[in-house]
Design a protein around this motif. Structure first.
Motif, mmCIF file in Angstrom:
data_model
loop_
_atom_site.group_PDB
_atom_site.id
_atom_site.type_symbol
_atom_site.label_atom_id
_atom_site.label_comp_id
_atom_site.label_asym_id
_atom_site.label_seq_id
_atom_site.Cartn_x
_atom_site.Cartn_y
_atom_site.Cartn_z
ATOM 1 N N ALA A 147 0.843 -1.198 0.000
ATOM 2 C CA ALA A 147 0.000 0.000 0.000
ATOM 3 C C ALA A 147 0.876 1.245 0.000
ATOM 4 O O ALA A 147 1.741 1.393 0.865
ATOM 5 C CB ALA A 147 -0.913 -0.006 1.229
ATOM 6 N N ARG A 148 0.634 2.112 -0.944
ATOM 7 C CA ARG A 148 1.410 3.361 -1.051
ATOM 8 C C ARG A 148 0.499 4.499 -1.487
ATOM 9 O O ARG A 148 -0.573 4.293 -2.046
ATOM 10 C CB ARG A 148 2.535 3.215 -2.072
ATOM 11 C CG ARG A 148 3.655 2.287 -1.685
ATOM 12 C CD ARG A 148 4.562 2.853 -0.598
ATOM 13 N NE ARG A 148 5.870 2.240 -0.673
ATOM 14 C CZ ARG A 148 6.972 2.851 -1.077
ATOM 15 N NH1 ARG A 148 6.932 4.122 -1.423
ATOM 16 N NH2 ARG A 148 8.121 2.214 -1.120
ATOM 17 N N ARG A 149 1.003 5.726 -1.300
ATOM 18 C CA ARG A 149 0.289 6.909 -1.763
ATOM 19 C C ARG A 149 1.264 8.037 -2.025
ATOM 20 O O ARG A 149 2.409 8.008 -1.550
ATOM 21 C CB ARG A 149 -0.750 7.359 -0.734
ATOM 22 C CG ARG A 149 -0.149 7.898 0.570
ATOM 23 C CD ARG A 149 -1.245 8.330 1.533
ATOM 24 N NE ARG A 149 -0.717 8.870 2.792
ATOM 25 C CZ ARG A 149 -0.460 10.152 3.025
ATOM 26 N NH1 ARG A 149 -0.647 11.056 2.067
ATOM 27 N NH2 ARG A 149 -0.008 10.552 4.202
ATOM 28 N N THR A 150 0.824 9.026 -2.768
ATOM 29 C CA THR A 150 1.586 10.265 -2.890
ATOM 30 C C THR A 150 1.332 11.116 -1.656
ATOM 31 O O THR A 150 0.344 10.919 -0.946
ATOM 32 C CB THR A 150 1.134 11.085 -4.112
ATOM 33 O OG1 THR A 150 -0.199 11.570 -3.887
ATOM 34 C CG2 THR A 150 1.186 10.281 -5.388
ATOM 35 N N PRO A 151 2.200 12.092 -1.393
ATOM 36 C CA PRO A 151 1.768 13.155 -0.485
ATOM 37 C C PRO A 151 0.551 13.838 -1.104
ATOM 38 O O PRO A 151 0.372 13.839 -2.331
ATOM 39 C CB PRO A 151 2.966 14.108 -0.454
ATOM 40 C CG PRO A 151 4.115 13.322 -0.990
ATOM 41 C CD PRO A 151 3.539 12.331 -1.942
ATOM 42 N N ILE A 152 -0.291 14.414 -0.269
ATOM 43 C CA ILE A 152 -1.445 15.154 -0.775
ATOM 44 C C ILE A 152 -1.052 16.617 -0.888
ATOM 45 O O ILE A 152 -0.645 17.244 0.102
ATOM 46 C CB ILE A 152 -2.660 14.979 0.142
ATOM 47 C CG1 ILE A 152 -3.039 13.493 0.222
ATOM 48 C CG2 ILE A 152 -3.846 15.806 -0.375
ATOM 49 C CD1 ILE A 152 -4.058 13.182 1.296
#
Length: 374
Positions: A12-17
């Motif tokens: 699970a990963r994401r960009t900074p918002i």
């Protein structure tokens, strides 16, 4: 379905918002999503000991350019052209709904993994028009039904539930304080894929110290800019694999429900209760809740309806969307990434339960019950 036989989130990963119009404003949806998809695939290969056999890419998106952003992002990420892509629109619940769809595909008998999540570039969302007249959003409901703007709906919900401004301000301040503490402790670092020079959620701490001085958004109202989230750009994704693929979060159950379109902010409550019932889990057994905090009134109203205190340390323990920002179609997937960090990366024992949920414009709720598998 028990955890041992449930599809499992193994990466699970994401960009900074990035706040709309700021650091990530120059990136299109596929440019936001592709690096996250690649990072998830790399993490999954490490976790499982072999590259994933990916059947599909499912991404939530609300206001993007069309053209099936999930397929465009899959190609931009370098995936084989034989892997299709599908874009899910359940508005602010889109990213979480895409993850539930991925799990459903595996349960249906296709034993291959799916990449799933959400992406939104509010900064590059196209202007829509009818007969040359631009409008901000499509209708959430047909003529004859209530169809409030989400800000108006959040104010109406505060009025309906009798939630004073002081509680809204305190809820937002708590979200920012928790996020600042998590940032300082490095608890976001392993989930983030930095982009365009941004390596942190840029809304953290932006408004909380100003909360008492901010004017009401409506005359005599309770809601302010500080108790409404900042609209953001960002992407989040997970790899959902068959049971036993690797340690992670088993998708025990999910629910997508409807509610009164006049009060869309309450939708997450019946969705959470439905998902918990489907999983055979009691509220007190949940160790971590991640709600999409689009508005403080919405979060408080949902928590009251499920019988959880608004300051419960289980709820958005590292801050929620009030502090991190709200990239519409990605936010439900951000909630799952946050659960993965809190529970899997955080070393929670097998059997620990987490819940991710979102309320949705038009009167919907989306929720998932997930369980740590080691």
């Amino acid at each position: 379905m028990n955890a041992e036989r449930s599809p499992i989130v193994i990466a699970a990963r994401r960009t900074p918002i990035g706040t709309r119009g700021r650091a990530l404003a120059g990136l299109r949806v596929e440019q936001l999503a592709a690096p996250v998809l690649r990072a998830v695939l790399d993490d999954a290969a490490t976790a499982a000991g072999a590259p994933a056999d990916v059947a599909d890419v499912l991404l939530g998106n609300c206001m993007g350019p069309g053209g099936n952003p999930a397929r465009v992002a899959a190609l931009a990420a370098g995936l084989d052209a034989a892997i299709p892509g599908g874009t899910v629109d359940r508005q602010c619940g889109s990213g979480l709904a895409a993850i539930l769809d991925a799990a459903a595909g595996i349960r249906a008998g296709d034993g291959r993994a799916r990449l799933a999540g959400g992406v939104e570039s509010a900064s590059t969302a196209p202007v829509r028009s009818v007969d040359g007249v631009a409008y901000d959003r499509a209708p959430f409901a047909p003529e004859g039904f209530p169809d409030p703007d989400m800000v108006r709906a959040a104010e109406d919900l505060a009025t309906h539930d009798g939630i004073p401004r002081s509680r809204l301000d305190a809820h937002a301040a708590r979200s920012h304080a928790r996020a600042r503490e998590a940032l300082a402790a490095g608890r976001f670092a392993d989930e983030l894929v930095p982009l365009a020079g941004l390596d942190r959620d840029d809304a953290i701490g932006a408004a909380d110290r100003l909360l008492p001085r901010l004017p009401a958004l409506f005359p005599g109202g309770a809601l302010t800019a500080g108790t409404a989230t900042r609209i953001g750009d960002g992407a989040a994704a997970v790899l959902v694999a068959p049971a036993g693929a690797a340690p992670g979060l088993a998708v025990r159950a999910g629910a997508i429900v409807g509610c009164d379109p006049a009060l869309p902010g309450i939708g997450a409550a019946p969705a959470i209760l439905s998902a918990l019932a489907a999983a055979g889990v009691e509220r007190h057994q949940v160790a971590a809740f991640e709600l999409v905090e689009a508005f403080a009134s919405q979060s408080i109203a949902v928590l009251e309806r499920i019988g959880v205190a608004e300051d419960d340390p289980r709820v958005c323990a590292d801050g929620g969307a009030l502090a991190l920002g709200h990239p519409w179609g990605a936010s439900g997937a951000v909630a799952v990434v946050r659960l993965f960090s809190r529970l899997v990366r955080g070393g929670a024992p097998a059997g620990t339960i987490g819940v991710a949920a979102a309320s949705v414009g038009g009167g919907l709720g989306v929720a998932a019950v997930l369980e740590v598998v080691r």
